[in-house]
Motif scaffolding. Structure first.
Motif, short mmCIF file in Angstrom:
data_model
loop_
_atom_site.label_atom_id
_atom_site.label_comp_id
_atom_site.label_asym_id
_atom_site.label_seq_id
_atom_site.Cartn_x
_atom_site.Cartn_y
_atom_site.Cartn_z
N UNK A 1 0.83 -1.21 0.00
CA UNK A 1 0.00 0.00 0.00
C UNK A 1 0.86 1.26 0.00
N UNK A 2 1.94 1.25 0.78
CA UNK A 2 2.82 2.41 0.83
C UNK A 2 3.53 2.62 -0.50
N UNK A 3 4.00 1.54 -1.10
CA UNK A 3 4.69 1.66 -2.39
C UNK A 3 3.75 2.16 -3.48
N UNK A 4 2.51 1.67 -3.49
CA UNK A 4 1.54 2.13 -4.49
C UNK A 4 1.19 3.60 -4.28
N UNK A 5 1.12 4.03 -3.02
CA UNK A 5 0.86 5.45 -2.75
C UNK A 5 2.01 6.32 -3.25
N UNK A 6 3.23 5.86 -3.03
CA UNK A 6 4.41 6.61 -3.50
C UNK A 6 4.40 6.71 -5.02
N UNK A 7 4.14 5.58 -5.69
CA UNK A 7 4.11 5.60 -7.15
C UNK A 7 2.98 6.48 -7.68
N UNK A 8 1.85 6.50 -6.97
CA UNK A 8 0.74 7.33 -7.41
C UNK A 8 1.00 8.82 -7.22
N UNK A 9 1.74 9.17 -6.19
CA UNK A 9 2.02 10.58 -5.90
C UNK A 9 3.15 11.14 -6.76
N UNK A 10 4.06 10.31 -7.19
CA UNK A 10 5.26 10.79 -7.88
C UNK A 10 4.95 11.66 -9.10
N UNK A 11 4.04 11.26 -10.00
CA UNK A 11 3.78 12.12 -11.16
C UNK A 11 3.21 13.49 -10.78
N UNK A 12 2.47 13.55 -9.66
CA UNK A 12 1.82 14.80 -9.27
C UNK A 12 2.79 15.78 -8.60
N UNK A 13 3.68 15.27 -7.76
CA UNK A 13 4.54 16.17 -6.98
C UNK A 13 5.98 16.20 -7.46
#
Length: 227
Positions: free
Chosen positions: A191-203
Motif C-alpha cells: 500500500x505504501x509503495x503504491x501510494x508513492x508511485x501514485x504521488x510521484x507524477x503529481x509532486x
C-alpha cells in the motif's frame, strides 16, 4: 489480500502459449496432488520437465521479474517454476490449501509458499465455470480473469476451482516465497509503495514529503525483509 495484475502477457504471447500447450502431452493432475487433495483434483497437467512447460515457464518468469506491480505486491525471494494445467468436461479442484514448503523440481531448493498465483490463458467467455474461489476473512472472493491476467493470493487460503462445464480452461500456476513472509507487513509495504508511485507524477520525484515516504518504505523493508 487478493491482487489482480492485468496484461502480464500480451494477447500475442497468450496465443503463442496456447499453440504450444495445445500440442503438448497432458497427464492426470491428481498424480501431483497430496494424499487429501488428490481426491478433490480433476484436471490435466504438463510434466515439470516437458519442453513446453520449461520454455513457457522461463518466459513467464522473465516477464514477472520486470513487472513493477508484481514485484511490489510479492517482493519475491524465490519463485517455484510455473506449472500448467487444463480443466474441461466437468473437471475442477475442490477446496484445498497449498503445501507450506515446496521443493523445486529443477534444483531441489526448498521454498516457503507465501503467495499463490494463477495466470489465466483462456478468455472467460470461452468456458463456463472454472472460477478460482478463494476464502478470506471477509468471505469468498472469485477470480475469472482475461487471458494474460494474473491473480495473487495468500497460499494459506482455502481455495478451489469450480467445475468447468463448457470449453477449456488453460492456466499457469506457481508459488512465491516473499522477502517479507508476514502477510500484514507485506500488505502495508504494498500500500505504501503504491501510494508513492501514485504521488510521484503529481509532486515530482524530488518532493521532500515524497522522499520521506520513500525513506520510510525502505527502512520498513529493511526491518522486515529476510534474505
Amino acid at each position: 489480500m487478493l491482487i489482480a495484475i492485468e496484461q502480464v502477457l500480451s494477447k500475442e504471447e497468450v496465443a503463442q502459449y496456447r499453440t504450444l500447450l495445445e500440442a503438448a502431452e497432458w497427464r492426470d493432475g491428481a498424480a501431483t496432488a497430496g494424499s487429501l487433495a488428490r481426491h478433490q483434483k480433476q484436471n490435466l497437467q504438463l510434466d515439470d520437465d516437458a519442453e513446453a512447460a520449461v520454455n513457457l515457464g522461463d518466459h513467464l518468469l522473465r516477464r514477472l521479474q520486470s513487472h513493477p506491480l508484481f514485484v511490489s505486491a510479492a517482493l519475491p525471494r524465490r519463485i517455484f517454476p510455473p506449472k500448467f494445467n487444463r480443466y474441461e468436461a466437468g473437471g475442477g479442484y475442490g477446496a484445498h490449501v497449498d503445501s507450506a514448503v515446496l521443493r523445486s523440481p529443477r534444483d531441489g531448493v526448498t521454498l516457503r509458499s507465501d503467495l499463490s498465483a494463477t495466470l489465466f490463458l483462456s478468455e472467460p467467455e470461452d468456458y463456463d465455470g472454472g472460477e478460482l474461489e478463494i476464502e478470506g476473512p471477509f468471505g469468498v472472493q472469485s477470480a475469472k480473469l482475461a487471458a494474460g491476467d494474473l491473480v495473487l493470493y495468500p497460499s494459506s487460503s482455502l481455495h478451489q476451482v469450480a467445475p468447468v462445464t463448457r470449453g477449456v480452461r488453460l492456466a499457469s500456476f506457481f508459488w512465491i516465497e516473499s522477502l517479507v513472509g508476514d502477510e500484514g507487513e507485506r500488505t502495508l509495504l504494498f500500500d505504501l509503495d503504491q501510494a508513492i508511485q501514485g504521488l510521484t507524477p503529481a509532486v515530482g520525484p524530488t518532493d521532500a514529503s515524497l522522499l520521506k515516504l520513500t525513506h520510510v518504505y525502505h527502512n520498513l523493508l529493511r526491518r522486515w525483509a529476510h534474505t
